[in-house]
Design a protein around this motif. Structure first.
Motif, PDB file in Angstrom:
ATOM      1  N   SER A 181      -9.332   4.612 -10.573  1.00 18.48           N
ATOM      2  CA  SER A 181      -8.037   3.965 -10.818  1.00 18.48           C
ATOM      3  C   SER A 181      -8.111   2.965 -11.959  1.00 18.48           C
ATOM      4  O   SER A 181      -7.490   1.914 -11.927  1.00 18.48           O
ATOM      5  CB  SER A 181      -7.541   3.276  -9.545  1.00 18.48           C
ATOM      6  N   GLU A 212      -8.767   7.049  -3.916  1.00 13.71           N
ATOM      7  CA  GLU A 212      -8.153   5.848  -4.470  1.00 13.71           C
ATOM      8  C   GLU A 212      -8.317   4.614  -3.588  1.00 13.71           C
ATOM      9  O   GLU A 212      -8.272   3.486  -4.084  1.00 13.71           O
ATOM     10  CB  GLU A 212      -6.686   6.131  -4.770  1.00 13.71           C
ATOM     11  N   TYR A 213      -8.493   4.807  -2.288  1.00 14.55           N
ATOM     12  CA  TYR A 213      -8.796   3.711  -1.368  1.00 14.55           C
ATOM     13  C   TYR A 213      -9.929   4.156  -0.465  1.00 14.55           C
ATOM     14  O   TYR A 213      -9.962   5.311  -0.018  1.00 14.55           O
ATOM     15  CB  TYR A 213      -7.573   3.339  -0.520  1.00 14.55           C
ATOM     16  N   GLY A 232     -14.680  -1.805  -6.711  1.00 15.84           N
ATOM     17  CA  GLY A 232     -13.240  -1.917  -6.583  1.00 15.84           C
ATOM     18  C   GLY A 232     -12.797  -3.286  -6.112  1.00 15.84           C
ATOM     19  O   GLY A 232     -13.588  -4.249  -6.094  1.00 15.84           O
ATOM     20  N   MET A 266      -2.629   8.957  -0.995  1.00 14.40           N
ATOM     21  CA  MET A 266      -3.488   8.730  -2.161  1.00 14.40           C
ATOM     22  C   MET A 266      -4.163  10.034  -2.551  1.00 14.40           C
ATOM     23  O   MET A 266      -4.160  11.013  -1.787  1.00 14.40           O
ATOM     24  CB  MET A 266      -4.560   7.691  -1.826  1.00 14.40           C
ATOM     25  N   VAL A 295      -8.561  -4.994  -0.612  1.00 14.40           N
ATOM     26  CA  VAL A 295      -7.144  -4.975  -0.255  1.00 14.40           C
ATOM     27  C   VAL A 295      -6.923  -5.673   1.082  1.00 14.40           C
ATOM     28  O   VAL A 295      -5.984  -6.455   1.248  1.00 14.40           O
ATOM     29  CB  VAL A 295      -6.611  -3.523  -0.193  1.00 14.40           C
ATOM     30  N   LEU A 301       0.828  -1.207   0.000  1.00 12.20           N
ATOM     31  CA  LEU A 301       0.000   0.000   0.000  1.00 12.20           C
ATOM     32  C   LEU A 301       0.862   1.257   0.000  1.00 12.20           C
ATOM     33  O   LEU A 301       1.860   1.330   0.720  1.00 12.20           O
ATOM     34  CB  LEU A 301      -0.901   0.027   1.231  1.00 12.20           C
ATOM     35  N   LYS A 317      -9.511  -0.944  -2.872  1.00 13.89           N
ATOM     36  CA  LYS A 317      -8.916  -0.061  -3.876  1.00 13.89           C
ATOM     37  C   LYS A 317     -10.020   0.294  -4.852  1.00 13.89           C
ATOM     38  O   LYS A 317     -10.608  -0.579  -5.498  1.00 13.89           O
ATOM     39  CB  LYS A 317      -7.767  -0.739  -4.603  1.00 13.89           C
ATOM     40  N   VAL A 330      -3.729   7.017   3.174  1.00 16.91           N
ATOM     41  CA  VAL A 330      -4.624   5.900   2.886  1.00 16.91           C
ATOM     42  C   VAL A 330      -5.385   5.575   4.169  1.00 16.91           C
ATOM     43  O   VAL A 330      -4.789   5.509   5.243  1.00 16.91           O
ATOM     44  CB  VAL A 330      -3.824   4.672   2.401  1.00 16.91           C
TER      45      VAL A 330
END
Length: 340
Positions: A339, A108-109, A77, A10, A80, A6, A42, A30
């Motif tokens: 993403s 992004e996360y 997504g 982000m 993770v 990770l 993600k 993140v």
């Protein structure tokens, strides 16, 4: 429990001022799971919702003062990190509706709760998957949970389908994200008729989704349409997806003892003064982000039964244009790629 791969930071979209729709892109850490049910995802894509930038302003008591102002509650997504014993595991492709009181997926996360998540339909790409959660869940709950059609019919229960076949359904904004799914669900459940209220330009589209009758609101109000032949045109269930003053016209189309559901405003607030109808139920509701229902919808989509409506797609750096577009004028959902 986070993966060592990770990044430390982000990109995330923030709404600095609750009273303004002006957004900005920031570099942020993140997120770290803080709830036992948190799943770190993600984000591939998200989908803005009409009006979501005004919710905290208009309903301040419902939103924590310290909520990180990340919009985009629809999520598609890849997992993770997940809690020990979770039904989800790293690498799972998922989608969800994140509860509006928590930060969204325009980053992004993002963190979603296990109870909100479901496995993404295999037949959908990221863009289409991001367009599903809010629209499909809202439509499902309007038609089945709060409405009067029986969902068992969609899964092949012929007795339920026979009972649904005695009911006529009317859906406003039928070519929109929620309305489009409501038309599909009502048709698949075996409703006797599915009346779609939308512009004439979208007539062919809604008929393909399952509408049996179309009312072009640009040419005729619903009350005018219903009054031409009340005996044959009145409906048992209304699913309103547009709100505003036009909701008042819908009262002319509902049968005595019918059910009037709205995702915009309480139907009684716009009941015409001269209307004497007594209904079995009038109800306004806000969608519940239930992964259990979303999982059922995912399986139905994979079976080829349903599809989302996507109006337009934007790159992540076009975040402002995407949220501006999701103002109610779009036909279907606006999707923001994060993403992908």
């Amino acid at each position: 429990m986070a993966s060592p791969a990770l990044p430390e930071t982000m990109r995330a979209i923030h709404q600095p001022d609750r009273a303004s729709s002006k957004l900005r892109m920031d570099e942020t850490p993140v997120p770290t799971p803080t709830d036992p049910d948190d799943v770190l995802v993600k984000v591939a894509a998200t989908s803005p919702c009409r009006g979501e930038l005004w919710w905290a302003r208009d309903f301040p008591s419902l939103f924590p003062a310290d909520k990180e102002p990340v919009p985009g509650q629809d999520l598609a997504g890849t997992v993770v990190a997940a809690p020990s014993g979770s039904q989800f595991k790293p690498g799972d492709e998922v989608f969800a509706r994140i509860h509006a009181t928590r930060p969204g997926a325009a980053r992004e996360y993002a963190l979603a709760r296990q109870t909100e998540l479901a496995l993404k339909p295999k037949r959908l790409g990221w863009v289409d998957a991001a367009a599903v959660p809010l629209s499909a869940l809202t439509a499902w709950q309007a038609v089945f949970t709060h409405g009067t059609l029986e969902p068992a019919a969609v899964f092949g229960d012929e007795d339920a389908k026979a009972r649904n076949a005695k009911k006529r359904v009317l859906v406003t904004a039928a070519s929109g994200g929620v309305g489009g799914f409501a038309v599909q669900f009502a048709a698949a459940a075996g409703a006797a008729a599915v009346v779609a209220v939308n512009s004439g330009a979208k007539a062919q589209l809604v008929r393909e989704l399952g509408a049996t009758e179309v009312v072009d609101y640009k040419k005729q109000t619903v009350d005018a349409w219903a009054s031409e032949d009340p005996a044959s045109r009145e409906v048992d269930l209304i699913v309103d997806c547009i709100g505003g003053p036009t909701m008042g016209h819908l009262w002319a189309a509902i049968k005595e003892g019918g059910t009037f559901i709205s995702v915009c405003n309480h139907p009684d607030a716009v009941k015409p003064a001269d209307t004497t109808k007594s209904l079995a139920k009038t109800h306004f509701f806000i969608v519940e982000p239930l992964g259990s229902q979303l999982g059922k919808i995912s399986k139905l989509i994979d079976a080829g039964s349903f599809r989302p409506l996507v109006d337009s797609v934007f790159e992540f750096v076009q975040f402002q244009e995407a949220f501006d577009k999701a103002d109610g004028s779009a036909s279907g959902k606006v999707v923001l790629k994060v993403s992908i």
